[in-house]
Design a protein around this motif. Structure first.
Motif, PDB file in Angstrom:
ATOM      1  N   TRP A 326       5.935   9.770  -7.256  1.00 24.94           N
ATOM      2  CA  TRP A 326       5.410   8.430  -7.534  1.00 24.94           C
ATOM      3  C   TRP A 326       5.689   8.030  -8.977  1.00 24.94           C
ATOM      4  O   TRP A 326       6.088   6.887  -9.255  1.00 24.94           O
ATOM      5  CB  TRP A 326       3.912   8.401  -7.251  1.00 24.94           C
ATOM      6  N   ASP A 332       6.316   4.508  -3.165  1.00 21.45           N
ATOM      7  CA  ASP A 332       5.433   3.415  -3.555  1.00 21.45           C
ATOM      8  C   ASP A 332       3.995   3.903  -3.673  1.00 21.45           C
ATOM      9  O   ASP A 332       3.663   5.046  -3.326  1.00 21.45           O
ATOM     10  CB  ASP A 332       5.508   2.278  -2.529  1.00 21.45           C
ATOM     11  N   ASP A 333       3.121   3.009  -4.147  1.00 22.69           N
ATOM     12  CA  ASP A 333       1.694   3.324  -4.235  1.00 22.69           C
ATOM     13  C   ASP A 333       1.142   3.652  -2.847  1.00 22.69           C
ATOM     14  O   ASP A 333       1.579   3.095  -1.840  1.00 22.69           O
ATOM     15  CB  ASP A 333       0.920   2.138  -4.801  1.00 22.69           C
ATOM     16  N   TYR A 334       0.182   4.582  -2.811  1.00 26.51           N
ATOM     17  CA  TYR A 334      -0.495   4.904  -1.557  1.00 26.51           C
ATOM     18  C   TYR A 334      -1.907   5.367  -1.869  1.00 26.51           C
ATOM     19  O   TYR A 334      -2.174   5.913  -2.943  1.00 26.51           O
ATOM     20  CB  TYR A 334       0.262   5.965  -0.764  1.00 26.51           C
ATOM     21  N   ASP A 335      -2.827   5.122  -0.956  1.00 20.23           N
ATOM     22  CA  ASP A 335      -4.222   5.517  -1.134  1.00 20.23           C
ATOM     23  C   ASP A 335      -4.396   6.990  -0.797  1.00 20.23           C
ATOM     24  O   ASP A 335      -3.694   7.547   0.051  1.00 20.23           O
ATOM     25  CB  ASP A 335      -5.140   4.679  -0.252  1.00 20.23           C
ATOM     26  N   GLU A 338      -4.867   7.901   2.804  1.00 20.78           N
ATOM     27  CA  GLU A 338      -3.753   7.640   3.707  1.00 20.78           C
ATOM     28  C   GLU A 338      -2.902   8.895   3.876  1.00 20.78           C
ATOM     29  O   GLU A 338      -2.923   9.795   3.028  1.00 20.78           O
ATOM     30  CB  GLU A 338      -2.877   6.510   3.161  1.00 20.78           C
ATOM     31  N   GLN A 340       0.020  11.333   3.466  1.00 19.19           N
ATOM     32  CA  GLN A 340       0.941  11.456   2.332  1.00 19.19           C
ATOM     33  C   GLN A 340       2.347  11.005   2.749  1.00 19.19           C
ATOM     34  O   GLN A 340       2.887  11.476   3.748  1.00 19.19           O
ATOM     35  CB  GLN A 340       0.993  12.904   1.857  1.00 19.19           C
ATOM     36  N   PRO A 341       2.958  10.093   2.000  1.00 17.59           N
ATOM     37  CA  PRO A 341       4.294   9.631   2.384  1.00 17.59           C
ATOM     38  C   PRO A 341       5.354  10.704   2.128  1.00 17.59           C
ATOM     39  O   PRO A 341       5.147  11.622   1.334  1.00 17.59           O
ATOM     40  CB  PRO A 341       4.513   8.423   1.462  1.00 17.59           C
TER      41      PRO A 341
END
Length: 412
Positions: A326, A332-335, A338, A340-341
């Motif tokens: 990141w 991108d941004d993620y909470d 959420e 994990q991308p």
């Protein structure tokens, strides 16, 4: 800044040698890898808009010495040079140095070159090798921001026929530091001694004459180098802050107890009687981040607690690696709540941690078959709260004759 002056690319290269195809007859790596650093004029002084000559490349890449332990059969002589990318200085006020081709495009080409060379048959290039190739290429040819890269065609003798089953790449950073990666089938490089490669040289990044090792010593040393390479590569992928990365050390030493791990309670009692008096326990007890009582009486990790530690360690590494991705704007941004991308090298981070434990287990298991070594934790399993800045931990794996020590420094 090139990464070639550090241990990481050397470790990654030699790990790829071990994760790559294996010769079914010898059970040794099917390919030999050699990383070599050197020096050349800077891009400002000698642009590579046109390819340097084979004579110049021989000097910049420290040819002909390439594959050690096989005498002059390991020499390689440049006969042709092809530019894959070159640095461009657009001039004052027009931005900094850039490349004639996008770095991602060049990295994809290098990844394909390596994959095509190593994928010699069905199933020979499995997931760990593919992920490590992608990680190595990305680190060297994208993250480093080094733009000069040439492919070198070589011959085994001066003026000889070109060798079309090898890969030789030479890169240069903006300061003139060079790196060379040479890869060749091991079948064409028969060792002068009984066994090759000699593992003790590998992390030096140098070409040293081999020492004679018997097969048992070779296997033991090879596993030790494999574990050290994994630890180095994993640490480079898991950064705690902008300036601090996770540090992992892996060692194995004999304890002289001749334990029967198939009788775990008896082995545990004998180990606990010996451990507080050992030099290693005294050394660990003297370090500031552990309570002496936790060191002298380490926590026994049964299957459930050991599995929990390995799972938590993997998730810890992935979370920090994702944070680094990141910060580098790779995701991108993620909470936090959420999923994990995906991010570059995420799968490699998981595979490295698993192979680290498996390799250390092999180091100490000896010939005990399917009997697992005893496991102990100092500061493990760990729990990190929002108020914490990381953790220190030490995993002890105790086999019949040897003990493995995995130390993790993940405190920012």
């Amino acid at each position: 800044m090139t990464y070639w002056g550090h241990r990481w690319p050397v470790a990654a290269t030699h790990l790829l040698e071990r994760w790559g195809p294996v010769d079914t007859q010898t059970d040794l790596p099917a390919f030999r890898f050699t990383p070599i650093s050197g020096v050349a004029p800077t891009p400002e002084d000698q642009p590579w808009t046109t390819a340097p000559t084979p004579v110049e490349v021989a000097n910049f890449g420290r040819f002909p010495e390439t594959f050690a332990g096989v005498g002059e059969a390991g020499f390689r002589h440049p006969v042709a040079v092809e530019v894959l990318n070159h640095a461009i200085n657009p001039g004052p006020g027009k931005g900094g140095w850039t490349g004639a081709r996008p770095l991602e495009e060049v990295a994809a080409e290098v990844e394909l070159l390596l994959t095509d060379l190593l994928d010699v048959g069905p199933g020979t290039l499995d997931e760990p090798a593919q992920e490590l190739i992608a990680g190595l290429v990305r680190k060297l040819f994208v993250c480093s921001r080094d733009y000069d890269l040439v492919r070198v065609t070589v011959a085994a003798q001066p003026g000889g026929a070109p060798l079309d089953d090898e890969l030789h790449l030479l890169g240069r950073d903006l300061y003139g530091n060079t790196f060379r990666l040479s890869v060749a089938p091991a079948t064409s490089l028969q060792p002068l001694g009984p066994l090759w490669p000699e593992p003790a040289r590998l992390m030096k990044g140098e070409i040293d004459p081999p020492r004679s090792l018997n097969e048992q010593d070779y296997r033991r040393a090879d596993l030790a180098i494999r574990a050290s390479c994994i630890a180095e590569v994993l640490g480079e992928l898991v950064w705690l802050t902008n300036n601090d990365r996770m540090k992992i050390t892996v060692e194995a030493e004999r304890h002289g107890l001749n334990l029967d791990c198939a009788a775990p309670e008896d082995a545990d009692a004998r180990f606990r009687s010996w451990w507080p008096k050992s030099a290693r326990c005294t050394e660990l007890a003297g370090e500031e981040w552990w309570d002496e009582g936790h060191v002298t009486s380490p926590h026994r990790l049964y299957e459930e607690s050991l599995t929990r530690f390995l799972t938590d360690f993997e998730q810890h590494n992935l979370a920090l690696a994702a944070s680094g991705a990141w910060a580098m704007r790779e995701i991108d941004d993620y909470d936090a709540d959420e999923p994990q991308p995906r991010f570059p090298n995420d799968r490699l981070v998981a595979l490295l941690g698993r192979d680290l434990f498996d390799t250390l287990t092999k180091q100490v298991a000896n010939s005990s078959g399917n009997v697992r070594p005893l496991a102990y934790g100092i500061g493990l399993p760990f729990e990190i709260t929002p108020e914490d800045y990381g953790f220190y931990g030490c995993l002890l794996l105790v086999g019949p004759e040897s003990m493995g020590i995995l130390t993790i420094e993940a405190m920012a």
